[in-house]
Design a protein around this motif. Structure first.
Motif, PDB file in Angstrom:
ATOM      1  N   ALA A 135       0.833  -1.201   0.000  1.00 59.65           N
ATOM      2  CA  ALA A 135       0.000   0.000   0.000  1.00 59.65           C
ATOM      3  C   ALA A 135       0.868   1.252   0.000  1.00 59.65           C
ATOM      4  CB  ALA A 135      -0.935  -0.009   1.193  1.00 59.65           C
ATOM      5  N   HIS A 136       1.543   1.506   1.104  1.00 59.42           N
ATOM      6  CA  HIS A 136       2.463   2.637   1.142  1.00 59.42           C
ATOM      7  C   HIS A 136       3.708   2.229   1.920  1.00 59.42           C
ATOM      8  CE1 HIS A 136       1.057   3.422   5.259  1.00 59.42           C
ATOM      9  NE2 HIS A 136      -0.150   3.261   4.786  1.00 59.42           N
ATOM     10  N   TYR A 137       4.768   2.964   1.691  1.00 60.97           N
ATOM     11  CA  TYR A 137       6.059   2.621   2.264  1.00 60.97           C
ATOM     12  C   TYR A 137       6.369   3.507   3.463  1.00 60.97           C
ATOM     13  CZ  TYR A 137       6.666  -0.041  -2.020  1.00 60.97           C
ATOM     14  OH  TYR A 137       6.507  -0.938  -3.044  1.00 60.97           O
ATOM     15  N   GLY A 141      10.371   4.681   9.871  1.00 57.13           N
ATOM     16  CA  GLY A 141       9.166   4.695  10.692  1.00 57.13           C
ATOM     17  C   GLY A 141       8.116   5.690  10.270  1.00 57.13           C
ATOM     18  N   ALA A 142       8.463   6.630   9.398  1.00 62.12           N
ATOM     19  CA  ALA A 142       7.481   7.615   8.912  1.00 62.12           C
ATOM     20  C   ALA A 142       6.785   7.030   7.692  1.00 62.12           C
ATOM     21  CB  ALA A 142       8.164   8.927   8.556  1.00 62.12           C
ATOM     22  N   HIS A 143       5.466   6.777   7.791  1.00 61.34           N
ATOM     23  CA  HIS A 143       4.783   6.117   6.686  1.00 61.34           C
ATOM     24  C   HIS A 143       4.036   7.125   5.813  1.00 61.34           C
ATOM     25  CE1 HIS A 143       1.764   6.325   9.899  1.00 61.34           C
ATOM     26  NE2 HIS A 143       0.859   6.285   8.949  1.00 61.34           N
ATOM     27  N   VAL A 158       7.226  -1.407   4.594  1.00 64.98           N
ATOM     28  CA  VAL A 158       6.041  -1.381   3.744  1.00 64.98           C
ATOM     29  C   VAL A 158       4.860  -1.965   4.507  1.00 64.98           C
ATOM     30  CG1 VAL A 158       6.459  -3.657   2.706  1.00 64.98           C
ATOM     31  CG2 VAL A 158       5.119  -1.945   1.450  1.00 64.98           C
ATOM     32  N   ASP A 159       3.685  -1.401   4.265  1.00 64.84           N
ATOM     33  CA  ASP A 159       2.430  -1.976   4.751  1.00 64.84           C
ATOM     34  C   ASP A 159       1.823  -2.761   3.602  1.00 64.84           C
ATOM     35  OD1 ASP A 159       2.585  -0.909   7.261  1.00 64.84           O
ATOM     36  OD2 ASP A 159       1.267   0.786   6.869  1.00 64.84           O
ATOM     37  N   VAL A 160       1.527  -4.020   3.845  1.00 64.68           N
ATOM     38  CA  VAL A 160       0.938  -4.891   2.821  1.00 64.68           C
ATOM     39  C   VAL A 160      -0.467  -5.266   3.266  1.00 64.68           C
ATOM     40  CG1 VAL A 160       1.114  -7.086   1.601  1.00 64.68           C
ATOM     41  CG2 VAL A 160       3.193  -5.804   2.164  1.00 64.68           C
ATOM     42  N   ASN A 418      -0.259  -1.434  17.208  1.00 61.16           N
ATOM     43  CA  ASN A 418      -0.021   0.007  17.295  1.00 61.16           C
ATOM     44  C   ASN A 418       0.151   0.638  15.924  1.00 61.16           C
ATOM     45  OD1 ASN A 418      -0.171   0.001  20.067  1.00 61.16           O
ATOM     46  ND2 ASN A 418       2.038  -0.258  20.371  1.00 61.16           N
ATOM     47  N   ARG A 419       0.790  -0.102  14.984  1.00 58.43           N
ATOM     48  CA  ARG A 419       0.954   0.428  13.620  1.00 58.43           C
ATOM     49  C   ARG A 419      -0.405   0.604  12.960  1.00 58.43           C
ATOM     50  NH1 ARG A 419       2.005   2.552  10.729  1.00 58.43           N
ATOM     51  NH2 ARG A 419       2.482   1.452   8.828  1.00 58.43           N
ATOM     52  N   VAL A 420      -1.271  -0.391  13.108  1.00 57.73           N
ATOM     53  CA  VAL A 420      -2.602  -0.294  12.503  1.00 57.73           C
ATOM     54  C   VAL A 420      -3.394   0.824  13.148  1.00 57.73           C
ATOM     55  CG1 VAL A 420      -4.766  -1.499  12.081  1.00 57.73           C
ATOM     56  CG2 VAL A 420      -2.598  -2.719  11.847  1.00 57.73           C
ATOM     57  N   VAL A 421      -3.350   0.908  14.491  1.00 56.54           N
ATOM     58  CA  VAL A 421      -4.072   1.981  15.196  1.00 56.54           C
ATOM     59  C   VAL A 421      -3.562   3.343  14.754  1.00 56.54           C
ATOM     60  CG1 VAL A 421      -4.450   3.039  17.453  1.00 56.54           C
ATOM     61  CG2 VAL A 421      -4.664   0.556  17.181  1.00 56.54           C
ATOM     62  N   GLN A 422      -2.243   3.453  14.595  1.00 50.42           N
ATOM     63  CA  GLN A 422      -1.666   4.726  14.146  1.00 50.42           C
ATOM     64  C   GLN A 422      -2.200   5.113  12.781  1.00 50.42           C
ATOM     65  OE1 GLN A 422       2.592   4.606  13.770  1.00 50.42           O
ATOM     66  NE2 GLN A 422       2.744   6.683  12.993  1.00 50.42           N
TER      67      GLN A 422
END
Length: 428
Positions: A135-137, A141-143, A158-160, A418-422
């Motif tokens: 999806a995005h890179y 740590g900054a997505h 990367v978020d897949v 936490n990544r998903v919540v963020q």
């Protein structure tokens, strides 16, 4: 005078196998990149129940008939198609993966290494992976980075988004298509295909919920940052309204379906008690049986029809609200909701759902495409058009990248949560 058809350089075929109808479309990509509908068709579905194949021979016959009609309209034949999957227990999750870069410039090979490493973290747990799309890179740590090539970073992540389905129902769907003498190019989760037809790029970036109301299945999906963040399948649909009408009025399903489509509404008016609606359609031969509450001419008060419709919609909206809340898109955290699918063609449903969900609601339908018949430019055919648009874009799937390897670290447990919540907080 109709505009001349541009020169077509590539042709895509699509089949959407629904519980109410099977539809087929042949779309061409012109030299300039524009998409042109060459032919489309639909017919009543057979051998399908709540998105699952229940009679292989009947399902294959329905598919073959729909495709042959589309081929006749397009004056061309196809040998392979993309197919939509609305049932089969669709679910999804986000997997986040990171590799070390060491502060240097990111090259194409680094991106391929990252995507290949992400393949090790799909973990289908016995289910079938339909999609595994980056999806995005993330840089250190900054997505939110769309294309990291050429940038410097200590770490690249990367978020897949991974979409799963039950394997057996998908294989049955594939075999039903193959039984119609067609090859399968790919199976696309219905919410993903429909998003290509109904949602703008800006909506998919800012955050939007897509609710596809089919005959027997309703798919609720949330999109943000340009990707599908999550989805839920609900075993309810517009057929539940038809069945409720048939039961409460004591009439045939065919009569109830006509009443729903022709006179049904999700909005009550002060005149509903005075307006009488004929139960028998044009050309129907009265059989002497009267609907419950009907007059001697077999007419019912419009209020009875609207009351039953809104009762069932109340149940459906409750289930949709639960799904949105589970996806982090309900209540004060919510935003724009787009209704599509055949059930979204009910008069007044957008206003009803807006009141029930407490969120802005609009109706989603296919984009204006050259050659698209008016009858197929409706919400009920959004997935069909979206399948062709998805095929033309051919988004990257991490399972198709090269085999190079680089050591990785993976977010897991609370770190992944936490990544998903963020991400949800940022986009909603």
């Amino acid at each position: 005078m109709a505009a001349p058809t541009p020169r077509i350089t590539r042709v895509y075929g699509a089949v959407n196998v629904g519980s109410f109808r099977v539809s087929a479309m042949i779309m061409g990509e012109a030299e300039g990149g524009e998409m042109v509908v060459l032919g489309s068709s639909h017919r009543a579905s057979e051998g399908i129940k709540r998105g699952y194949v229940t009679d292989m021979r009947a399902a294959s016959h329905s598919i073959r008939t729909a495709v042959e009609k589309a081929e006749a309209n397009a004056n061309t034949s196809i040998s392979s198609v993309w197919i939509g999957c609305a049932g089969a227990g669709l679910s999804s999750r986000i997997s986040s993966v990171e590799i070390a870069i060491g502060g240097r410039r990111i090259e194409e090979d680094d991106i391929e290494h990252l995507l290949h490493a992400a393949r090790d973290h799909l973990h289908p747990d016995g289910r079938m992976v339909l999609h595994a799309q980056p999806a995005h890179y993330m840089l250190d740590g900054a997505h939110g980075v769309a294309n990291p090539k050429g940038l410097h970073a200590e770490a690249l992540g990367v978020d897949v988004h991974v979409t799963f389905a039950e394997g057996a129902p998908v294989r049955n769907l594939i075999e039903a298509v193959q039984g119609a003498h067609l090859e399968v190019e790919g199976v696309v989760a219905s919410p993903l295909a429909t998003a290509y037809a109904c949602l703008s790029a800006e909506e998919r970036d800012l955050g939007v919920a897509l609710v596809e109301i089919g005959a027997q299945v309703t798919n609720v999906s949330v999109h943000a940052a340009g990707m599908l963040l999550g989805l839920r399948s609900i075993p309810v649909g517009s057929n539940d309204i038809t069945d409720a009408l048939a039961s409460s009025l004591g009439i045939r399903r065919s009569q109830a379906e006509r009443l729903k489509c022709v006179s049904g509404s999700a909005i009550a008016t002060p005149t509903d008690h005075r307006e009488m609606i004929p139960v028998d359609g044009p050309g129907d031969k009265p059989d002497g049986r009267l609907a419950r509450g009907a007059d001697e001419q077999n007419r019912i008060p419009r209020a009875d029809l609207v009351g039953t419709v809104t009762d069932r919609l109340g149940v459906m909206s409750g289930e949709i609200a639960k799904a949105l809340k589970a996806l982090g898109f309900g209540g004060s955290q919510g935003g724009q909701v787009v209704l599509t699918g055949g059930g979204a063609e009910l008069h007044g449903i957008a206003d009803f759902m807006q009141g029930a969900l407490g969120q802005p609601v609009r109706i989603g339908k296919p984009p204006a495409l050259q050659g698209l018949p008016e009858a197929h430019a409706t919400p009920g055919f959004a997935t069909l058009a979206g399948l062709c648009l998805y095929a033309a874009e051919d988004p990257v799937d991490i399972r198709s990248v090269g085999s190079n390897y680089q050591s990785t670290s993976r977010y897991s447990g609370f770190a992944l949560v936490n990544r998903v919540v963020q991400a949800v907080r940022e986009y909603f």
